[in-house]
Scaffold this motif. Structure first.
Motif, mmCIF file in Angstrom:
data_model
loop_
_atom_site.group_PDB
_atom_site.id
_atom_site.type_symbol
_atom_site.label_atom_id
_atom_site.label_comp_id
_atom_site.label_asym_id
_atom_site.label_seq_id
_atom_site.Cartn_x
_atom_site.Cartn_y
_atom_site.Cartn_z
ATOM 1 N N GLY A 78 -27.519 -11.266 7.056
ATOM 2 C CA GLY A 78 -27.851 -10.992 8.605
ATOM 3 C C GLY A 78 -27.150 -11.847 9.401
ATOM 4 N N LEU A 79 -27.146 -13.089 9.315
ATOM 5 C CA LEU A 79 -26.222 -14.122 10.063
ATOM 6 C C LEU A 79 -24.788 -13.894 9.819
ATOM 7 C CD1 LEU A 79 -28.322 -17.269 9.262
ATOM 8 C CD2 LEU A 79 -28.505 -16.124 11.382
ATOM 9 N N LEU A 80 -24.344 -13.612 8.631
ATOM 10 C CA LEU A 80 -23.002 -13.307 8.395
ATOM 11 C C LEU A 80 -22.492 -12.274 9.117
ATOM 12 C CD1 LEU A 80 -20.459 -14.302 7.062
ATOM 13 C CD2 LEU A 80 -21.414 -12.799 5.095
ATOM 14 N N GLN A 81 -23.316 -10.854 9.024
ATOM 15 C CA GLN A 81 -22.952 -9.679 9.651
ATOM 16 C C GLN A 81 -22.660 -9.932 11.138
ATOM 17 O OE1 GLN A 81 -26.086 -7.288 8.582
ATOM 18 N NE2 GLN A 81 -25.121 -6.586 6.637
ATOM 19 N N HIS A 82 -23.405 -10.630 11.739
ATOM 20 C CA HIS A 82 -23.665 -11.143 13.298
ATOM 21 C C HIS A 82 -22.485 -12.043 13.592
ATOM 22 C CE1 HIS A 82 -27.281 -8.823 12.874
ATOM 23 N NE2 HIS A 82 -26.838 -8.554 14.106
ATOM 24 N N GLY A 83 -21.683 -12.773 12.534
ATOM 25 C CA GLY A 83 -20.830 -13.586 12.947
ATOM 26 C C GLY A 83 -21.315 -14.932 13.289
ATOM 27 N N LEU A 84 -22.502 -15.091 12.763
ATOM 28 C CA LEU A 84 -23.214 -16.517 13.079
ATOM 29 C C LEU A 84 -23.173 -17.947 12.130
ATOM 30 C CD1 LEU A 84 -26.499 -14.987 14.679
ATOM 31 C CD2 LEU A 84 -24.490 -15.783 15.967
ATOM 32 N N LEU A 85 -22.377 -17.444 11.105
ATOM 33 C CA LEU A 85 -22.081 -18.434 10.070
ATOM 34 C C LEU A 85 -20.520 -19.160 10.163
ATOM 35 C CD1 LEU A 85 -23.551 -16.940 7.092
ATOM 36 C CD2 LEU A 85 -24.729 -18.667 8.618
ATOM 37 N N GLN A 86 -20.484 -20.441 10.264
ATOM 38 C CA GLN A 86 -19.079 -21.046 10.111
ATOM 39 C C GLN A 86 -19.161 -21.510 8.652
ATOM 40 O OE1 GLN A 86 -18.572 -23.866 13.078
ATOM 41 N NE2 GLN A 86 -16.490 -24.310 12.459
ATOM 42 N N GLY A 87 -18.007 -21.257 7.708
ATOM 43 C CA GLY A 87 -17.871 -21.923 6.615
ATOM 44 C C GLY A 87 -17.372 -23.524 6.656
ATOM 45 N N SER A 88 -17.800 -24.168 5.766
ATOM 46 C CA SER A 88 -17.735 -25.488 5.530
ATOM 47 C C SER A 88 -16.102 -25.683 4.984
ATOM 48 C CB SER A 88 -18.494 -26.091 4.517
ATOM 49 O OG SER A 88 -19.633 -26.233 4.802
ATOM 50 N N TYR A 89 -15.711 -26.621 5.210
ATOM 51 C CA TYR A 89 -14.208 -26.890 4.841
ATOM 52 C C TYR A 89 -14.032 -27.061 3.264
ATOM 53 C CZ TYR A 89 -9.514 -29.186 3.392
ATOM 54 O OH TYR A 89 -8.481 -29.490 3.054
ATOM 55 N N ILE A 90 -13.408 -26.400 2.462
ATOM 56 C CA ILE A 90 -13.415 -26.482 1.033
ATOM 57 C C ILE A 90 -11.889 -26.671 0.669
ATOM 58 C CG2 ILE A 90 -13.740 -25.623 -1.259
ATOM 59 C CD1 ILE A 90 -16.298 -25.938 0.317
ATOM 60 N N PRO A 91 -11.257 -27.705 0.227
ATOM 61 C CA PRO A 91 -9.852 -28.059 -0.157
ATOM 62 C C PRO A 91 -9.360 -26.988 -1.134
ATOM 63 C CG PRO A 91 -11.195 -30.023 -0.584
ATOM 64 C CD PRO A 91 -12.190 -29.005 -0.266
ATOM 65 N N SER A 92 -7.981 -26.754 -1.091
ATOM 66 C CA SER A 92 -7.621 -25.701 -1.862
ATOM 67 C C SER A 92 -7.824 -26.246 -3.391
ATOM 68 C CB SER A 92 -6.047 -25.524 -1.878
ATOM 69 O OG SER A 92 -5.269 -26.702 -2.049
ATOM 70 N N ARG A 93 -7.571 -25.238 -4.218
ATOM 71 C CA ARG A 93 -7.817 -25.200 -5.715
ATOM 72 C C ARG A 93 -6.918 -26.404 -6.237
ATOM 73 N NH1 ARG A 93 -10.193 -23.893 -9.210
ATOM 74 N NH2 ARG A 93 -10.836 -22.458 -10.848
#
Length: 69
Positions: free
Chosen positions: A48-63
């Motif tokens: 639900g939080l994702l659908q409403h745009g309320l989540l911010q992803g953490s920084y994950i370095p590239s592979r």
């Protein structure tokens, strides 16, 4: 997915290899409402939080960067 411990890392790697764009979110940023104690309800809350745009992803370095580390 929540970033609890290091449990998310193998799943993240598999999803990334499959061409999906996984998002890891700090568990403190999506604190759950008291009383929600099951994984299913927790997953519904996060969705639900994702659908409403309320989540911010953490920084994950590239592979490549993760492999160098």
């Amino acid at each position: 997915m929540e970033s609890t411990g290091s449990y998310w890392k193998p799943i993240y790697n598999i999803l990334e290899i499959e061409g999906l764009n996984p998002m890891v979110v700090n568990a403190n940023h999506i604190k759950n409402v008291p009383g929600r104690k099951t994984d299913v309800k927790d997953a519904e809350w996060i969705a639900g939080l994702l659908q409403h745009g309320l989540l911010q992803g953490s920084y994950i370095p590239s592979r490549e960067q993760r492999e160098l580390r």
